[in-house]
Design a protein around this motif. Sequence first.
Motif, mmCIF file in Angstrom:
data_model
loop_
_atom_site.group_PDB
_atom_site.id
_atom_site.type_symbol
_atom_site.label_atom_id
_atom_site.label_comp_id
_atom_site.label_asym_id
_atom_site.label_seq_id
_atom_site.Cartn_x
_atom_site.Cartn_y
_atom_site.Cartn_z
ATOM 1 N N LEU A 55 0.808 -1.206 -0.095
ATOM 2 C CA LEU A 55 -0.118 0.243 -0.105
ATOM 3 C C LEU A 55 0.893 1.316 -0.094
ATOM 4 N N VAL A 56 1.615 1.417 0.858
ATOM 5 C CA VAL A 56 2.836 2.488 1.090
ATOM 6 C C VAL A 56 4.055 2.163 1.382
ATOM 7 N N GLN A 57 5.075 2.963 1.288
ATOM 8 C CA GLN A 57 6.433 2.694 1.706
ATOM 9 C C GLN A 57 6.398 3.100 3.038
ATOM 10 N N HIS A 58 6.646 2.183 4.024
ATOM 11 C CA HIS A 58 6.664 2.429 5.618
ATOM 12 C C HIS A 58 7.516 1.258 6.045
ATOM 13 N N GLU A 59 8.342 1.643 7.057
ATOM 14 C CA GLU A 59 9.250 0.989 7.793
ATOM 15 C C GLU A 59 9.047 -0.646 7.888
ATOM 16 N N ALA A 60 7.673 -0.740 8.676
ATOM 17 C CA ALA A 60 7.313 -2.056 9.083
ATOM 18 C C ALA A 60 6.826 -2.663 7.674
ATOM 19 N N LEU A 61 6.227 -2.224 6.876
ATOM 20 C CA LEU A 61 5.617 -3.002 5.655
ATOM 21 C C LEU A 61 6.991 -3.227 4.771
ATOM 22 N N ASP A 62 8.085 -2.353 4.716
ATOM 23 C CA ASP A 62 9.190 -2.562 3.866
ATOM 24 C C ASP A 62 9.897 -3.750 4.570
ATOM 25 N N ALA A 63 9.971 -3.872 5.888
ATOM 26 C CA ALA A 63 10.656 -4.855 6.363
ATOM 27 C C ALA A 63 9.811 -6.260 6.342
ATOM 28 N N ALA A 64 8.832 -6.394 6.096
ATOM 29 C CA ALA A 64 7.820 -7.334 6.031
ATOM 30 C C ALA A 64 7.887 -8.015 4.481
ATOM 31 N N THR A 65 8.039 -7.102 3.690
ATOM 32 C CA THR A 65 8.134 -7.490 2.347
ATOM 33 C C THR A 65 9.570 -8.008 2.107
ATOM 34 N N GLN A 66 10.658 -7.312 2.481
ATOM 35 C CA GLN A 66 12.062 -8.033 2.601
ATOM 36 C C GLN A 66 12.011 -9.257 3.224
ATOM 37 N N GLY A 67 11.629 -9.357 4.161
ATOM 38 C CA GLY A 67 11.669 -10.535 4.957
ATOM 39 C C GLY A 67 11.222 -11.758 4.207
ATOM 40 N N PHE A 68 9.908 -11.600 3.394
ATOM 41 C CA PHE A 68 9.150 -12.608 2.479
ATOM 42 C C PHE A 68 10.067 -12.836 1.366
ATOM 43 N N LYS A 69 10.668 -11.688 0.804
ATOM 44 C CA LYS A 69 11.685 -11.998 -0.290
ATOM 45 C C LYS A 69 12.940 -12.657 0.026
ATOM 46 N N ASP A 70 13.396 -12.346 1.227
ATOM 47 C CA ASP A 70 14.580 -13.135 1.470
ATOM 48 C C ASP A 70 14.407 -14.606 1.626
ATOM 49 N N ALA A 71 13.268 -14.806 2.472
ATOM 50 C CA ALA A 71 13.095 -16.371 2.930
ATOM 51 C C ALA A 71 12.763 -16.921 1.637
ATOM 52 N N LEU A 72 11.943 -16.371 0.717
ATOM 53 C CA LEU A 72 11.702 -17.068 -0.643
ATOM 54 C C LEU A 72 12.961 -17.357 -1.502
ATOM 55 N N THR A 73 13.769 -16.289 -1.481
ATOM 56 C CA THR A 73 14.963 -16.444 -2.167
ATOM 57 C C THR A 73 15.832 -17.277 -1.906
ATOM 58 N N GLU A 74 15.768 -17.741 -0.538
ATOM 59 C CA GLU A 74 16.703 -18.561 -0.029
ATOM 60 C C GLU A 74 16.296 -19.859 -0.462
ATOM 61 N N LYS A 75 15.018 -20.077 -0.475
ATOM 62 C CA LYS A 75 14.663 -21.313 -0.950
ATOM 63 C C LYS A 75 14.609 -21.634 -2.403
ATOM 64 N N MET A 76 14.306 -20.593 -3.292
ATOM 65 C CA MET A 76 14.075 -20.769 -4.453
ATOM 66 C C MET A 76 15.078 -19.441 -5.200
ATOM 67 N N PRO A 77 16.108 -19.791 -5.471
ATOM 68 C CA PRO A 77 17.097 -18.679 -5.965
ATOM 69 C C PRO A 77 16.538 -18.092 -7.361
ATOM 70 N N ASP A 78 15.928 -18.866 -8.177
ATOM 71 C CA ASP A 78 15.428 -17.993 -9.363
ATOM 72 C C ASP A 78 14.021 -17.441 -9.286
ATOM 73 N N VAL A 79 13.420 -17.338 -8.285
ATOM 74 C CA VAL A 79 12.185 -16.712 -8.039
ATOM 75 C C VAL A 79 12.273 -15.211 -8.631
ATOM 76 N N LYS A 80 11.431 -14.865 -9.396
ATOM 77 C CA LYS A 80 11.267 -13.323 -9.897
ATOM 78 C C LYS A 80 9.928 -12.355 -9.047
ATOM 79 N N PHE A 81 10.359 -11.444 -8.879
ATOM 80 C CA PHE A 81 9.515 -10.634 -8.000
ATOM 81 C C PHE A 81 8.998 -9.424 -8.872
ATOM 82 N N ASP A 82 7.830 -8.970 -9.023
ATOM 83 C CA ASP A 82 7.262 -7.744 -9.680
ATOM 84 C C ASP A 82 6.679 -7.018 -8.359
ATOM 85 N N GLU A 83 7.459 -5.946 -8.019
ATOM 86 C CA GLU A 83 7.159 -5.345 -6.663
ATOM 87 C C GLU A 83 6.403 -3.991 -7.177
#
Length: 100
Positions: free
Chosen positions: A30-58
């Motif tokens: 919805l908006v750029q915000h410290e908590a939302l940004d951290a949640a998005t980054q954590g999700f991306k990091d966890a998924l990328t760790e398991k699936m290195p070839d995953v692509k994100f459209d952010e």
Amino acid sequence: MKKFAAIALTLALTASAACAGATTVGICQLVQHEALDAATQGFKDALTEKMPDVKFDEQNASGDSANCTTIVNGFVSNGVDLILANATAPLQAAAQATAD
């Protein structure tokens, strides 16, 4: 419980990726915000760790709920494998746009 959900999601996406090539994840925030940004980054990091070839459209809706609907409908039209709806408005848009 969170660990189980993360494992189940990873397994489902891994199976999907094996059948159809690379996995694409659409992220609507919805908006750029410290908590939302951290949640998005954590999700991306966890998924990328398991699936290195995953692509994100952010994409960021800049605080406008109508933009969430446009973004999520674009994800559905483009056939992304998974949608991360980060905040209430994106979640409502995703729930209306698809049942998958």
